[in-house]
Design a protein around this motif. Structure first.
Motif, PDB file in Angstrom:
ATOM      1  N   VAL A 198       0.852  -1.195   0.000  1.00 52.98           N
ATOM      2  CA  VAL A 198       0.000   0.000   0.000  1.00 52.98           C
ATOM      3  C   VAL A 198       0.884   1.241   0.000  1.00 52.98           C
ATOM      4  O   VAL A 198       0.638   2.209  -0.729  1.00 52.98           O
ATOM      5  CB  VAL A 198      -0.949  -0.003   1.219  1.00 52.98           C
ATOM      6  CG1 VAL A 198      -1.692   1.321   1.350  1.00 52.98           C
ATOM      7  CG2 VAL A 198      -1.949  -1.149   1.106  1.00 52.98           C
ATOM      8  N   ARG A 199       1.946   1.207   0.784  1.00 51.09           N
ATOM      9  CA  ARG A 199       2.880   2.336   0.800  1.00 51.09           C
ATOM     10  C   ARG A 199       3.628   2.452  -0.538  1.00 51.09           C
ATOM     11  O   ARG A 199       3.944   3.566  -0.972  1.00 51.09           O
ATOM     12  CB  ARG A 199       3.836   2.190   1.978  1.00 51.09           C
ATOM     13  CG  ARG A 199       3.068   2.286   3.306  1.00 51.09           C
ATOM     14  CD  ARG A 199       3.950   2.408   4.520  1.00 51.09           C
ATOM     15  NE  ARG A 199       3.105   2.729   5.687  1.00 51.09           N
ATOM     16  CZ  ARG A 199       3.575   3.112   6.856  1.00 51.09           C
ATOM     17  NH1 ARG A 199       4.879   3.247   7.038  1.00 51.09           N
ATOM     18  NH2 ARG A 199       2.749   3.391   7.851  1.00 51.09           N
ATOM     19  N   HIS A 200       3.851   1.312  -1.189  1.00 50.42           N
ATOM     20  CA  HIS A 200       4.478   1.367  -2.514  1.00 50.42           C
ATOM     21  C   HIS A 200       3.521   1.975  -3.538  1.00 50.42           C
ATOM     22  O   HIS A 200       3.947   2.752  -4.407  1.00 50.42           O
ATOM     23  CB  HIS A 200       4.905  -0.026  -2.958  1.00 50.42           C
ATOM     24  CG  HIS A 200       5.667  -0.029  -4.255  1.00 50.42           C
ATOM     25  ND1 HIS A 200       6.874   0.627  -4.404  1.00 50.42           N
ATOM     26  CD2 HIS A 200       5.373  -0.578  -5.470  1.00 50.42           C
ATOM     27  CE1 HIS A 200       7.303   0.468  -5.649  1.00 50.42           C
ATOM     28  NE2 HIS A 200       6.416  -0.251  -6.312  1.00 50.42           N
ATOM     29  N   MET A 201       2.228   1.656  -3.436  1.00 53.68           N
ATOM     30  CA  MET A 201       1.246   2.286  -4.326  1.00 53.68           C
ATOM     31  C   MET A 201       1.282   3.806  -4.172  1.00 53.68           C
ATOM     32  O   MET A 201       1.289   4.544  -5.164  1.00 53.68           O
ATOM     33  CB  MET A 201      -0.163   1.772  -4.006  1.00 53.68           C
ATOM     34  CG  MET A 201      -0.405   0.327  -4.331  1.00 53.68           C
ATOM     35  SD  MET A 201      -2.032  -0.241  -3.756  1.00 53.68           S
ATOM     36  CE  MET A 201      -3.084   0.523  -4.967  1.00 53.68           C
ATOM     37  N   ARG A 202       1.298   4.247  -2.924  1.00 54.14           N
ATOM     38  CA  ARG A 202       1.354   5.690  -2.659  1.00 54.14           C
ATOM     39  C   ARG A 202       2.604   6.308  -3.291  1.00 54.14           C
ATOM     40  O   ARG A 202       2.536   7.388  -3.900  1.00 54.14           O
ATOM     41  CB  ARG A 202       1.350   5.915  -1.145  1.00 54.14           C
ATOM     42  CG  ARG A 202       1.490   7.366  -0.688  1.00 54.14           C
ATOM     43  CD  ARG A 202       1.642   7.417   0.824  1.00 54.14           C
ATOM     44  NE  ARG A 202       1.976   8.741   1.306  1.00 54.14           N
ATOM     45  CZ  ARG A 202       1.113   9.562   1.896  1.00 54.14           C
ATOM     46  NH1 ARG A 202      -0.146   9.207   2.056  1.00 54.14           N
ATOM     47  NH2 ARG A 202       1.498  10.744   2.330  1.00 54.14           N
TER      48      ARG A 202
END
Length: 385
Positions: A142-146
């Motif tokens: 999820v942090r990589h998506m951001r």
């Protein structure tokens, strides 16, 4: 880093969320459970806290006793987690912030938008942390998506589709189960049930990943079990600050769906797809190219994802690890303040009080819209209009 002292209110024996917090807070050895008021029954709460290793004089009967006891100690707790029913969040969080404690509050942060505005202002004035446990934002991918959205990999984001739907409240015969009943009681849950309980996570994730906020909402709510005073299913359309179109479905009566939190983000240059039940894979489809599977812990991910990855590639990742990343962020920020240094910028990505305020404003807008023929409604809190 010096181990920090942690206290918990709620989350007692048999609690659904308490174990996830204790696992998350303890995983890195950054926090030790030092104080607690863990149950509405004072005796049970004291006994359970002591069974977890809390000293007898810091195993409190209720949160007021805990506030008084910890306020007077030189070795007072560094962070308190509020994991009680929704209706109590505001009073407890406000009292601890006013006494100079850092707070992590379960969602929804408050029952009303007005209460949310008070908490945001109080946190700013006091210089204390008030974080909100949108714990799924702690997952590495999820942090990589951001990070991918922020660095422009998708180009301009056009559309976000988010879901949080399960079927665990689908049995009408379960209406008197206390773990279910309170969620549909306006006196305890507030103006919304499944939207404020589950949909709010999907909405926050849409904001977290895109870096945008919701500005307006059109919603359709239903109580599929007619005896319920609040909704158990909701379909929401929304618009975001930079024109992103959003779609959200949340439900508690979707038989066969288990956890059901997932998100898709579509931009000019490609699309992303991630599901919480399969958190190790992120699907990335560049425009006019084949879909690629990005593996958590694999090469070429962002520093934000690498920092949040806990176990080696190929092994299962779980919710307590995501919670642990929130606690790790808070520990870094608290320790940096104590040591007079700037925190790691990546640690400041935890959900803030303003995220809790914005989410509750969106819930209120959805309730208003659903009661007015799905009319488009301003979803911003008054302070941001």
């Amino acid at each position: 880093m010096t181990q920090l002292k942690w206290g918990m209110i709620g989350g007692g024996e048999g609690s659904q969320i308490g174990p996830a917090h204790r696992l998350g807070a303890g995983l890195d050895g950054l926090f030790t459970l030092t104080a607690g008021a863990l149950d509405a029954d004072a005796g049970k709460g004291r006994a359970y806290a002591q069974s977890l290793g809390v000293a007898a004089d810091r195993a409190y009967g209720d949160w007021r006793e805990m506030l008084a006891g910890e306020s007077g100690r030189e070795d007072r707790i560094d962070l308190v987690t509020v994991a009680t029913p929704n209706a109590t969040h505001f009073e407890i969080a406000k009292a601890f912030l006013e006494a100079g404690f850092d707070v992590l509050c379960e969602k929804p942060m408050t029952m009303t938008v007005e209460e949310g505005e008070v908490i945001v202002a109080l946190a700013a004035q006091s210089g204390r942390i008030c974080a909100v446990n949108y714990g799924y934002s702690g997952y590495p991918l999820v942090r990589h998506m951001r990070a991918m959205v922020a660095r422009g990999d998708l180009g301009r984001v056009r559309l976000v589709k988010a879901e949080f739907a399960h079927g665990f409240h689908a049995d009408a015969a379960d209406a008197d189960n206390p773990r279910v009943r309170w969620r549909y009681d306006p006196a305890q849950a507030g103006v919304s049930a499944v939207m404020a309980d589950c949909g709010i996570h999907a909405l926050h994730m849409a904001c977290f990943v895109t870096g945008q906020e919701v500005t307006s909402i059109s919603a359709d709510f239903a109580s599929c079990i007619e005896s319920r005073m609040l909704e158990d299913d909701g379909m929401v359309s929304f618009r975001m600050t930079e024109g992103v179109v959003g779609r959200l479905w949340t439900s508690a009566v979707a038989v066969g769906r288990m956890h059901g939190l997932n998100i898709q983000v579509f931009g000019e240059k490609g699309g992303l797809r991630w599901a919480q039940e399969w958190p190790n894979q992120l699907y990335w489809t560049p425009l006019n190219q084949s879909t690629r599977t990005l593996e958590r812990g694999g090469p070429g991910l962002s520093p934000e994802a690498d920092r949040a990855s806990r176990v080696t590639i190929g092994h299962a990742e779980g919710m307590p690890l995501a919670f642990a990343n929130i606690y790790s962020d808070l520990a870094e920020v608290i320790a940096a303040r104590k040591e007079g240094r700037d925190p790691d910028p990546a640690a400041t990505h935890y959900p803030h009080a303003v995220d809790g305020l914005n989410s509750m404003a969106a819930v209120y807008a959805a309730v208003e819209s659903a009661g007015d023929g799905s009319r488009w409604t301003d979803a911003r809190p008054p302070s941001q209009r």
